[in-house]
Scaffold this active site. Structure first.
Site, PDB file in Angstrom:
ATOM      1  CG  HIS A 100      -9.387  -4.441   3.082  1.00 40.98           C
ATOM      2  ND1 HIS A 100     -10.511  -5.182   2.811  1.00 40.98           N
ATOM      3  CD2 HIS A 100      -8.931  -4.872   4.286  1.00 40.98           C
ATOM      4  CE1 HIS A 100     -10.731  -6.028   3.829  1.00 40.98           C
ATOM      5  NE2 HIS A 100      -9.783  -5.864   4.714  1.00 40.98           N
ATOM      6  CD  GLU A 155     -10.184  -8.386   7.561  1.00 38.62           C
ATOM      7  OE1 GLU A 155     -10.827  -9.266   8.147  1.00 38.62           O
ATOM      8  OE2 GLU A 155     -10.699  -7.601   6.749  1.00 38.62           O
ATOM      9  CG  ASP A 192     -12.485  -2.632   1.576  1.00 34.43           C
ATOM     10  OD1 ASP A 192     -11.931  -3.656   1.159  1.00 34.43           O
ATOM     11  OD2 ASP A 192     -12.687  -2.413   2.782  1.00 34.43           O
TER      12      ASP A 192
END
Ligand code: ACM
Length: 539
Positions: free
Chosen positions: A246, A313, A175
């Site tokens: 990420h 995302e 991440d």
């Protein structure tokens, strides 16, 4: 008998004897394919009871017979405890193993310790249990990027999963805040990407910083050990390498992976704050080749059919500004940045399929068109899962509104670093993985359910235990037992059984949230979560 998860059917056998006593002479006859369960029983139940549980053959007395009976469903088992012997039959070695988990629970909470307490004797209630799981995917996702969990902690979580008959460990390895897996051909991913100089303490709105380096990673041998331990427990490890968003830790290690025509990626470091980083991968051939290299090593380490590529995302700001990204959109004839992401995901869908694996990603991979063989982890509610199942794609249901265990479990202000929705033990118990909108045919695409543990506000194992338990026990029953519709579920009965289950968790050393609320040392006074009434349930 207070079993969790509740089995399908239990019969107490009425006889003059009510128990099978386990003495020093008690042993195990392990049929073909059940050796791993025999080994597990000796290592765990053997340690807890002090019984050697030696191998036996052809005995009628003082023996636990383990056998595979192909007529049963793969993960189903039948456990019979008779006055002088017991028998676990499983539809496959996994079924036998789940039967052994039930047997351990029948011995009482002390069977979950690592050494016997003085003066304790051991007996099993006479019973016949017939059991099988509702879902084939009973998952737990652990985020080891935001806060690293050292290898021992991961192995402990595999044991905790096995005790709850969970069988998929979704390992969130990368991440913005840390890269946690050694990749031999790219050493900087861990040299640079596995640690950060400081860390935001609390929600990102908190003014506090933990002013010390945080980091860690798993060597490839650590990973092999984790995967092998999981396999012995009939748990599949699904690795997640999150792309194209990420990815700031990877870009900090290899700046050429980022959008170098938009920002100076060589000045980036591993992120020390929470949220969604704008620093995403550049959609270049170089990036694709780089990640193919990463995935080549990942495939060697993880035998799982499914490989998780994240896909959630991905901020599109840099792609909108990047001439390179825009040229790629033009060259591929794509409509926009969403389609560019879909192209990126489709590349790895084909790449994984060509190697006999299947891609799974968060439900954003639906945007811009879902790649052909892909499966979806539905996290933004049920919607993505419904769309995917209707289009014939497999789905794992893990909606944040129900099963994000980082979310606070009580409205009380004493909850440590409270974020997200209030989701109590009862809320999780009433979680239904299959939405009523789906036809039976579509519902077959729901492989199962998964609880997700994101660790932004969980700085150590104690915090992970607190957020995860007892709710994971409720989740396990949802995923395993054939519970009725949510409104009809007998939560009072579950709570009654939990009273015993807390004893098992105590014996295992799990720092769960007590029913009356956090213990003094489980609180984090003064550390800001997101406690604002009426605020969006942002994590
Ligand atoms: C997610 O919670 N971003 C999958």
């Amino acid at each position: 008998m207070d079993l969790i998860p509740a089995p399908r059917r239990t019969e107490r056998t009425e006889r003059t004897e009510r128990f099978l006593e386990l003495g020093d002479g008690f042993g195990i006859e392990a049929g073909p394919g059940t050796e791993d369960t025999a080994r597990w029983l000796r290592a765990t139940v053997g340690a807890a009871t002090g019984l050697a549980l030696p191998p036996k053959k052809g005995d009628e007395y003082d023996v636990l017979h383990l056998s595979v009976r192909p007529g049963l469903d793969a993960e189903a088992y039948r456990l019979v405890v008779a006055p002088h012997s017991a028998h676990i039959q499983g539809g496959s070695p996994a079924g036998v193993f789940w039967g052994a988990q039930t047997l351990r629970q029948l011995l009482g909470p002390e069977a979950f310790r690592r050494a016997p307490l003085p003066g304790r004797t051991w007996r099993l209630p006479l019973t016949e249990i017939t059991d099988a799981p509702r879902f084939r995917w009973r998952g737990l996702m652990l985020d080891v990027s935001r806060h690293f969990m050292p290898k021992d902690g991961v192995l402990r979580y595999l044991d905790l999963m096995a005790a709850h008959k969970l069988n998929v460990f979704h390992f969130h390895l990368t991440d913005d805040q840390g890269w946690r897996i050694e990749i031999k051909r790219y050493p900087r991913l861990t040299e640079v990407g596995s640690w950060r100089a400081r860390t935001k303490f609390g929600h990102r709105a908190s003014p506090l910083w933990e002013e010390k380096p945080h980091g860690g990673f798993y060597t490839q041998d650590d990973i092999r050990e984790i995967v092998a331990c999981a396999a012995e427990r009939h748990i599949t490890v699904v690795p997640e390498i999150d792309v194209p968003g990420h990815s700031q830790a990877a870009i900090a290690a290899y700046p050429e992976l980022g959008n170098t025509d938009v920002i100076d990626t060589s000045s980036l470091s591993v992120w020390d704050n929470w949220g969604v980083s704008l620093n995403v991968l550049a959609p270049t051939d170089n990036t694709l080749r780089f990640y193919e290299g990463v995935f080549e090593e990942v495939l060697e380490l993880f035998p799982s059919e499914f490989i998780h590529i994240g896909g959630d995302e991905c901020a599109k700001e840099q792609w909108r500004e990047s001439p390179t990204a825009q040229a790629r959109i033009e060259e591929l004839g794509l409509a926009d940045e969403d389609e560019l992401q879909a192209w990126f995901i489709a590349h790895f869908d084909k790449w994984l399929s060509a190697r006999g694996r299947r891609l799974i990603g968060w439900d954003e991979i639906l945007e811009g068109g879902l790649a052909e063989g892909a499966a979806v982890s539905s996290w933004r509610g049920y919607r993505g899962g419904i769309v995917a199942a209707r289009a014939g794609h497999d789905v794992v249901m893990c909606p944040e509104q129900q099963v994000y265990l980082d979310h606070r479990q009580h409205a009380d202000p004493d909850e440590p670093v409270p974020i997200g929705y209030v989701r109590t033990l009862e809320d999780v118990y009433r979680f239904e993985p299959v939405p009523p909108e789906l036809t039976p045919e579509e519902a077959r695409h729901v492989l199962g359910a998964q609880a997700n543990v994101w660790t932004e506000v969980m700085e150590d194992q104690g915090r992970v235990d607190y957020q995860t338990f007892p709710r994971l026990a409720a989740f396990a029953e949802v995923a395993w037992s054939g519970l009725p519709a949510p409104a009809e579920r007998d939560f009072a009965d579950f709570e009654r059984r939990m009273a015993v289950h807390y004893g098992r968790l105590d014996a295992l050393g799990v720092g769960y949230r007590p029913p009356a609320g956090p213990l003094p040392w489980q609180r984090r006074p003064g550390v800001l979560g997101r406690p604002i009434e009426g605020a969006p349930p942002e994590r």
